[in-house]
Design an enzyme around this catalytic site. Structure first.
Site, PDB file in Angstrom:
ATOM      1  N   LYS A 616       7.271  -6.588  23.191  1.00 35.81           N
ATOM      2  CA  LYS A 616       7.681  -7.084  24.511  1.00 35.81           C
ATOM      3  C   LYS A 616       9.202  -7.181  24.608  1.00 35.81           C
ATOM      4  CE  LYS A 616       5.205 -10.098  26.940  1.00 35.81           C
ATOM      5  NZ  LYS A 616       4.587 -11.373  27.337  1.00 35.81           N
ATOM      6  N   THR A 617       9.830  -7.827  23.620  1.00 39.49           N
ATOM      7  CA  THR A 617      11.295  -7.939  23.684  1.00 39.49           C
ATOM      8  C   THR A 617      11.938  -6.569  23.473  1.00 39.49           C
ATOM      9  OG1 THR A 617      11.376  -8.577  21.351  1.00 39.49           O
ATOM     10  CG2 THR A 617      11.349 -10.348  22.960  1.00 39.49           C
ATOM     11  N   GLY A 687      17.742  -1.332  20.753  1.00 44.92           N
ATOM     12  CA  GLY A 687      18.268  -1.621  22.089  1.00 44.92           C
ATOM     13  C   GLY A 687      19.187  -0.532  22.609  1.00 44.92           C
ATOM     14  N   GLU A 688      20.147  -0.147  21.793  1.00 46.97           N
ATOM     15  CA  GLU A 688      21.131   0.816  22.288  1.00 46.97           C
ATOM     16  C   GLU A 688      20.568   2.228  22.346  1.00 46.97           C
ATOM     17  OE1 GLU A 688      25.125  -1.619  21.128  1.00 46.97           O
ATOM     18  OE2 GLU A 688      24.547   0.013  19.829  1.00 46.97           O
TER      19      GLU A 688
END
Ligand code: FAD
Ligand code: SF4
Lengths: 728, 316
Positions: A616-617, A687-688
């Site tokens: 989810k995150t 993330g990136e």
């Protein structure tokens, strides 16, 4: 704990809590407005004073005179600090320009004074009453002019493999194209803000910062203090995107203001000053040459990037991915740095690869078209499982091909019309685009302390930050999995330099390294627990709040209030194996046939990035990154006034980032992957990765829709309008 | 922001009188523009007169069959009014294309007409700007001017008027009603309301100091197909690169006004007359004499192409 051999099976592999889509444990605080961000803390003792920053109105030169009398006499004013009365200041290791300028001005909106008053309004009014006469000097603000002056000469530190020139010259199919990316600002929601308070010779700052240990060190250096005399607290960060990796003016000025007044002082940078006062992502000019055989195999690839920075600053490392992403015997990459007098350039949202992939992945699209190949197949054909510069170095994991195949299938890529400008739906021209995604995975040491509260609860303490990413949650999941307790029995305390030093948040290294640090501390704590309860540590099972072996089970609470601290450190695995993360990005856009406005219709990212600690995150990270990719592709640009030397559109009305209406359907797929060479968590950054490549996928989709190739970001309508078909 | 005094006026005439002798005083309505400018000390009034409680927040039919919109009617309420949506759809559409829901809830009819330019140099008090500080020069002319005017500007200023609402009102031939300190009222056609910059770009409207806008009236409905097309870099919450307000009749006649190209909503009689000849003729009539900068020259082609799309929509 030293991590220097591939991870074997460990308690994390149970995946009872790790790998589950747990809600953010700080979510309620955020959504109810009760997470205290730096500027809003109400728990600081003492009589709070308020500070307002005064900045340079020229880009380069000197202060002729500064008239402070009116400001000093203004109601409520307690002190005005300038370079003249601040005492000697040092320079942080990560800073290029000084954070309190004067009499020399190094860039526009450099801080030159801070006014402290009883109220915010009084400080602001007094700050506006300070009159400065400037002695401006000529500066260099134009990257394009600097690039022309620098020419095409190579540099000693260029990276060369084989003989690029010969390989390119003999390639039957060639591309030689230049792409540009603009200066960009982070535009995080929370501005840079600090509360500072002194207690004798000790300083505490409550601020908004991604890297607690770096910034504490640089603050100590700047103020001439011992590091031990400085405490930095940054438990909640309202976005950073690289803009808060470093010590910035808010923290230094608040500390100086608190010292001058003997009171705690709060200061936030006003939004219109952030773009020029703080760091930004530097613009790039990138030349890419690719030579291939008619069969589509790349023989030669070169990527050179020009960027600017203040004297002493670094270039934007836009060519890194080109060393690793595709095969090819002859290679050249190089960075060229122009000295410019614009504000300081530094990290922003996947520095290096984000702008580098924006260029490289358009070049790949162009090359595929020249070859008459499908862009997905062209990339797959040129996949490499080893470092092209050193074939003895394999990738630890590389599922780029799987990302591309899975993405193409899911997206319906086969429906793409290879010839651009062919699909029309009403007043819209419709196009598909794709790009590979690539971002390196970095191993960095990271420490944590894990404690048992004696009541079955676990407390994690580390200076790791949560910049909206979900650190609180994945660290809690790690400790819960390791200690065999439920997630809600773990309390996580972050962002305090009193806690063990972590990897911090940046470069997508936070999640894997900081959870590995907690893992290391938990391994130690499990040993202490086993010893206390009389178990053999290597065989004991930690589960359901109990320690078990055979038919003996003892509640964890009975181990008492134990504590363990450790850190993860890395051996040479990153030297022996190239560690990177991969994605396939697919985008559909519609371009208004009359106005040229581009609207994204749907986006898909397929990511291979090791174990996903919390889907989810992780998904939230990736959809946020995809949104940044749309911003970079279509609208984000700091406009440079090349005669006055500043970023003109320095507020959120002028600097556009995507709004909800710009972001349509987004889908994220994570490939099932574990990477035992990355850490005991077998995870990597993600993330990136979600950003790197998206911009080009959008730009390629626009080309597919219109048939007009735009090589200068952002792809705004003025760049293709004149070449669109006539309006019926 | 400078410290200021504040009063709440009881009647429109009191409000006008409170400002009359006071060059440093301003009315405050929604405050969505004025307060931002005060924080940056671009405006530094010493006295504010709150006009929110004057009962000027109603929309009423006029005896002629038009609508009288109170000066304090919120943009949200105006856009949602059933009569506006039915008879003046171009106005409703223009309003909804502007700002955000939150801002429109506060923004008023008068405040919207009087909002100041979004020229970035106007907003940066370290930069020269003839509008903010007469005689200091124009930073934008040699600088970054992508958003700025291509027509109607001068060597002193090339700022645009950023309102969407006003462009639709220009197409509808709205009339601005005011009251002055001495109690006298006047009615100013919107065509005459905003001034071109010439060499006094700090003077933006024909209002006198202390003159209060009480209402904007719309003439009886003219029917037709009513289109507002706003072109921008992102899908929402951005000022127009250009916009087109059009009322198109089935016989090919109509009216058209442009936003985002000039210091005021831009309408030219010859362009209305050229409507039956198509977009190119309309665009060249509207933009005859344009003097774009390199950064914003694209607006000429964009205006023509957008007009073409709007006319096609009108025919459809
Ligand atoms: C982020 C942002 C985005 C925006 N985007 C758009 C957009 O896309 N399109 C658009 O059109 N607008 C946009 N706006 C502008 C918005 O429409 C204006 O701020 C608003 O309409 C102003 O109305 P107000 O009532 O708040 O005016 P105020 O700020 O209260 O007043 C503005 C001026 O009008 C004067 N005034 C107010 N009432 C009267 C009166 N009755 N008589 C005489 N003088 C009066 C005041 O003295 C002041 O000088 C945006 C604004 C913001 C902040
Ligand atoms: S265009 Fe007008 S508002 Fe902008 S800087 Fe020039 S004078 Fe000021």
């Amino acid at each position: 704990m030293k991590f220097d051999t591939a991870a074997t099976t460990n308690p994390i592999d149970r995946l009872r809590i790790i790998g589950q889509p747990a809600d953010r444990i700080d979510g309620r605080l955020k959504t109810t407005g009760t997470a205290p961000y730096a500027y809003e803390r109400q728990d600081i003792p003492g009589d709070m004073a308020h500070a307002y920053v005064v900045v340079a109105g020229i880009a380069k030169g000197r202060i002729g005179a500064m008239t402070l009398e009116d400001a000093q006499a203004a109601p409520g004013v307690l002190a005005i600090v300038t370079a003249a009365n601040a005492g000697e200041l040092g320079q942080g290791k990560m800073n290029t320009a000084r954070l309190l300028g004067g009499p020399h001005v190094e860039h526009y909106h450099q801080a030159i004074a801070v006014v402290v008053a009883e109220s915010f309004e009084q400080a602001r009014e007094a700050a506006q009453a300070i009159r400065v006469t400037w002695l401006p000097e000529e500066g260099n603000y134009d990257l394009a002019a600097a690039r022309t002056a620098m020419g095409d000469a190579g540099q000693e530190d260029d990276t060369r493999v084989g003989d690029f020139e010969a390989g390119f010259a003999s390639a039957p199919v060639q591309l030689d194209a230049t792409y540009t990316t603009p200066d960009q600002t982070h535009a995080m929601m929370e501005p840079h803000a600090t509360i500072a308070a002194w207690d004798g010779g000790s300083l505490t700052v409550w601020c908004s910062n991604q890297m607690v240990a770096w910034t504490r060190g640089d603050l100590a250096l700047t103020l001439g203090l011992e590091k031990e005399k400085v405490r930095l607290v940054s438990p909640y960060v309202g976005g950073g995107f690289g803009g808060k990796l470093f010590l910035r003016a808010d923290t230094v000025l608040a500390a100086l203001a608190a010292r001058a007044t003997g009171r705690p002082v709060k200061l936030a940078l006003p939004r219109p000053l952030i773009a020029n006062n703080t760091t930004h992502r530097p613009a790039t000019i990138q030349r890419i040459r690719i030579g291939a055989g008619r069969d589509g195999r790349i023989a030669a690839i070169a990527h050179e990037s020009w960027s600017g920075n203040l004297k002493g600053g670094d270039p934007e490392t836009a060519v890194d991915q080109t060393k690793l992403l595709y095969a090819g015997a002859h290679r050249l990459t190089g960075l060229r740095l122009a000295e410019l007098d614009l504000p300081e350039g530094n990290s922003m949202r996947a520095p290096g690869e984000a702008p580098g992939m924006m260029a490289l992945e358009i070049a790949m699209d162009e090359m595929a078209e020249k070859l008459g190949m499908d862009p997905v197949e062209f990339r797959i054909l040129n996949d490499t499982q080893v470092d092209p510069a050193d074939p003895s170095r394999p990738f630890s994991q590389r599922q780029l091909v799987e990302c591309l195949r899975r993405g193409a299938e899911r997206f319906g890529w086969s429906r793409r019309q290879a010839r651009p400008g062919q699909v029309r739906e009403g007043s819209w021209l419709v196009g598909f685009g794709m790009a590979a995604g690539f971002r390196n995975n970095l191993q960095t040491k990271s420490a944590a302390r894990v404690r048992l509260d004696g009541d079955g609860g676990v407390i994690v303490e580390t200076d790791m930050t949560d910049i909206g990413t979900g650190s609180y949650t994945i660290l809690a999941q790690t400790a819960a999995e390791m200690m065999g307790v439920a997630l809600d029995r773990v309390a996580v305390r972050l962002g305090d330099s009193d806690f063990p030093a972590s990897a911090g948040s940046g470069g997508q290294w936070g999640a894997n390294n900081s959870t590995a640090g907690v893992y290391a501390a938990c391994v130690k704590l499990r040993e202490a627990v086993a010893q206390a309860l009389g178990f053999n540590a290597s065989d004991a099972v930690f589960e359901d709040g109990e320690v078990r072996l055979g038919n003996r089970a003892v509640p964890l609470a009975e181990a008492g209030a134990l504590s363990a601290e450790d850190r993860i450190e890395y051996g040479d695995l990153a030297k022996r194996y190239q560690q990177s993360t991969f994605a396939g990005h697919f985008v559909e856009v519609a371009v208004d046939a009359a106005t040229g406005e581009v609207r994204v219709r749907r986006m898909l990212a397929v990511c291979a990035a090791g174990r996903i600690l919390n889907p989810k995150t992780a998904r939230s990270q990736v959809i946020g990154a995809m949104t940044m990719g749309v911003g970079a592709a279509l609208m984000e640009e700091l406009a440079v006034d090349t005669s006055r030397g500043f970023f003109v559109n320095h507020d959120l009305a002028g600097y556009e980032v995507p709004v909800h209406a710009d972001i349509p359907h987004q889908e994220v797929i994570f490939l099932d992957e574990t990477d035992p060479l990355s850490s005991p968590m077998k995870a990597k950054g993600v993330g990136e990765l979600g950003l790197c490549g998206v911009g080009a996928a959008v730009a390629n989709a626009v080309y597919n829709a219109t048939g007009v190739r735009v090589r200068d970001y952002p792809v705004t309508l003025d760049k293709h309008l004149a070449r669109l078909p006539a309006v019926a | 922001m400078r410290a200021f005094t504040y009063e709440r006026a009881a009647t429109p005439q009191d409000a006008a009188a409170a400002l009359a002798g006071h060059p440093q005083a301003r009315f405050i309505a929604g405050g969505t523009n004025l307060l931002d400018l005060m924080k940056l000390q671009i405006e530094a009034p010493t006295h504010l007169v709150d006009v929110n409680h004057l009962g000027l927040d109603r929309i009423e039919p006029t005896p002629e069959g038009g609508l009288r919109i109170g000066a304090l009617v919120r943009n949200t309420d105006l856009a949602a009014d059933a009569r506006v949506r039915r008879d003046y759809a171009v106005l409703s559409r223009a309003l909804l294309a502007g700002a955000s829901g939150q801002l429109r809830n506060k923004a008023t009819t008068a405040g919207n007409l009087l909002q100041r330019t979004r020229c970035p140099y106007f907003y940066d008090t370290d930069q020269p700007c003839n509008k903010r500080q007469p005689g200091s020069g124009c930073g934008a002319l040699q600088g970054y001017s992508r958003q700025l005017a291509v027509i109607g500007g001068s060597e002193s200023c090339i700022a645009t008027h950023p309102s969407d609402m006003a462009v639709a009102m220009r197409a509808l031939d709205a009339v601005v009603e005011t009251i002055r300190a001495d109690g006298s009222a006047r009615a100013i056609p919107i065509a005459d309301f905003h001034l071109l910059p010439g060499d006094t770009p700090h003077l933006e409207t024909v209002l006198e100091q202390g003159e209060l806008i009480t209402a904007v009236t719309l003439p009886p409905p003219v029917g037709g197909r009513q289109v507002y097309r706003k072109v921008r870099d992102r899908a929402s919450y951005a000022f127009a690169l250009i916009s087109v307000a059009a009322v198109l009749q089935p016989d090919g006649t109509g009216r058209v006004a442009l936003g985002g190209v000039a210091p005021k909503p831009w309408r030219v009689a010859a362009a209305d007359a050229a409507l039956p000849q198509g977009a190119q003729a309309v665009a060249s009539a509207l933009l005859q004499g344009a003097a774009p900068r390199p950064d914003n020259a694209f607006k000429l082609l964009l205006a023509e192409r957008t007009l073409a799309a709007v006319l096609a929509e009108g025919r459809a």
